[in-house]
Write a protein that holds these residues in place. Structure first.
Motif, short mmCIF file in Angstrom:
data_model
loop_
_atom_site.label_atom_id
_atom_site.label_comp_id
_atom_site.label_asym_id
_atom_site.label_seq_id
_atom_site.Cartn_x
_atom_site.Cartn_y
_atom_site.Cartn_z
N SER A 60 1.41 11.28 -8.68
CA SER A 60 1.45 11.33 -7.22
C SER A 60 2.72 12.00 -6.78
CB SER A 60 1.43 9.91 -6.64
OG SER A 60 0.27 9.25 -7.05
N ALA A 61 2.70 12.48 -5.56
CA ALA A 61 3.91 13.03 -4.98
C ALA A 61 4.91 11.91 -4.79
CB ALA A 61 3.59 13.69 -3.64
N PRO A 62 6.22 12.14 -4.99
CA PRO A 62 7.21 11.08 -4.87
C PRO A 62 7.16 10.35 -3.54
CG PRO A 62 8.22 13.11 -5.67
CD PRO A 62 6.80 13.41 -5.33
N GLU A 63 6.88 11.08 -2.46
CA GLU A 63 6.86 10.41 -1.16
C GLU A 63 5.68 9.46 -1.03
OE1 GLU A 63 4.92 14.49 -0.68
OE2 GLU A 63 6.80 13.75 -1.49
N VAL A 64 4.56 9.75 -1.73
CA VAL A 64 3.41 8.85 -1.70
C VAL A 64 3.72 7.61 -2.52
CG1 VAL A 64 0.99 8.57 -2.34
CG2 VAL A 64 1.76 10.71 -1.30
N ALA A 65 4.38 7.79 -3.68
CA ALA A 65 4.71 6.66 -4.54
C ALA A 65 5.68 5.70 -3.85
CB ALA A 65 5.30 7.16 -5.85
N ALA A 66 6.51 6.22 -2.96
CA ALA A 66 7.51 5.40 -2.29
C ALA A 66 6.99 4.79 -0.99
CB ALA A 66 8.75 6.24 -2.01
N LEU A 67 5.74 5.04 -0.64
CA LEU A 67 5.20 4.53 0.61
C LEU A 67 5.20 3.01 0.64
CD1 LEU A 67 2.01 6.63 1.46
CD2 LEU A 67 4.13 6.51 2.74
N SER A 68 5.50 2.47 1.81
CA SER A 68 5.32 1.04 2.03
C SER A 68 4.90 0.86 3.48
CB SER A 68 6.60 0.26 1.73
OG SER A 68 7.60 0.58 2.65
N CYS A 69 4.10 -0.14 3.71
CA CYS A 69 3.56 -0.40 5.04
C CYS A 69 4.67 -0.89 5.96
CB CYS A 69 2.45 -1.44 4.95
SG CYS A 69 1.78 -1.90 6.56
N PRO A 70 4.82 -0.28 7.14
CA PRO A 70 5.86 -0.72 8.07
C PRO A 70 5.59 -2.10 8.68
CG PRO A 70 4.50 0.97 9.08
CD PRO A 70 4.07 0.86 7.65
N GLU A 71 4.34 -2.55 8.66
CA GLU A 71 3.99 -3.85 9.24
C GLU A 71 4.25 -5.01 8.27
OE1 GLU A 71 2.77 -4.52 12.43
OE2 GLU A 71 3.24 -2.43 12.84
N PHE A 94 -1.71 4.00 3.78
CA PHE A 94 -2.21 4.49 2.50
C PHE A 94 -3.51 5.28 2.67
CE2 PHE A 94 0.09 0.48 1.53
CZ PHE A 94 1.15 1.05 0.85
N ALA A 95 -3.72 5.87 3.84
CA ALA A 95 -4.96 6.58 4.13
C ALA A 95 -5.25 7.69 3.12
CB ALA A 95 -4.92 7.16 5.54
N SER A 96 -4.22 8.38 2.65
CA SER A 96 -4.44 9.49 1.72
C SER A 96 -5.02 9.01 0.40
CB SER A 96 -3.14 10.25 1.47
OG SER A 96 -2.19 9.40 0.85
N VAL A 97 -4.84 7.74 0.07
CA VAL A 97 -5.38 7.17 -1.16
C VAL A 97 -6.68 6.42 -0.89
CG1 VAL A 97 -4.93 5.49 -2.99
CG2 VAL A 97 -3.07 6.93 -2.15
N VAL A 98 -6.69 5.63 0.18
CA VAL A 98 -7.82 4.74 0.45
C VAL A 98 -9.04 5.50 1.00
CG1 VAL A 98 -8.59 2.76 1.81
CG2 VAL A 98 -6.32 2.77 0.80
N ASN A 99 -8.84 6.40 1.95
CA ASN A 99 -9.98 7.06 2.60
C ASN A 99 -10.88 7.83 1.63
OD1 ASN A 99 -9.28 5.96 5.02
ND2 ASN A 99 -8.46 7.83 5.90
N PRO A 100 -10.34 8.65 0.72
CA PRO A 100 -11.25 9.33 -0.22
C PRO A 100 -12.05 8.35 -1.07
CG PRO A 100 -9.08 10.36 -0.27
CD PRO A 100 -8.96 9.11 0.56
#
Length: 169
Positions: A60-71, A94-100
């Protein structure tokens, strides 16, 4: 003739078809032989559906791996480990992972829900009754007595129909 299923990962023809039940919900994954082997499907230690949905951080792209939910603070690593998202905002994060993945498993990527027919009929009765009662008050205040009488009669008929429907339940 039915269209052959494609691998959910690479779009090659699928030869491995998995079904996993999580919280009484069926999740299906179709994989080609190569992707099934890469995901360790043949490994007796098991696998998780989340492992199939979330690519390893190295891919994965580093920015995707570092994602965390703001809520809720849920991270992609936690999602991969548990297979669960922390809150409704996670679906956007996580839409880029979940939606597909959802598009491959379901008819769409949003839940529209269902309303039982009787509840829909009851709501329609109540809405119509409210509209008529408001119209009746307005007709009386503006001295349109013929309209008021018609609305009163319609209210009576509607209440009878609601009572009859309640008795059928």
């Amino acid at each position: 003739m039915a269209k052959p299923l494609k691998c959910d990962v690479c779009s090659e023809p699928a030869t491995v078809h998995l079904t996993q039940i999580i919280n009484n919900q069926i999740h299906k994954i179709d994989l080609c032989e190569s992707c099934a082997e890469q995901k360790g499907i043949t490994d007796p230690s098991g696998y998780s559906l989340a492992d199939l949905l979330v690519k390893p951080e190295s891919q994965s792209a580093p920015e995707v791996a570092a994602l965390s939910c703001p809520e809720c603070g849920c991270t992609q690593r936690e999602f991969k480990k548990t297979g669960r998202l922390g809150c409704g905002a996670c679906y956007e994060t996580f839409a880029s992972v979940v939606n597909p993945a959802l598009l491959n498993m379901h008819k769409g990527d949003s839940h529209k829900g269902k309303v039982p027919q009787r509840a829909l009929e009851r709501a329609t009765f109540i809405d119509r009754l409210g509209t008529l009662e408001d119209g009746l008050k307005e007709a009386i205040s503006s001295e349109r007595y013929e309209d008021a009488a018609r609305m009163r009669d319609e209210i009576i008929e509607l209440k009878k129909a609601m009572e009859a429907a309640a008795l059928e339940d």
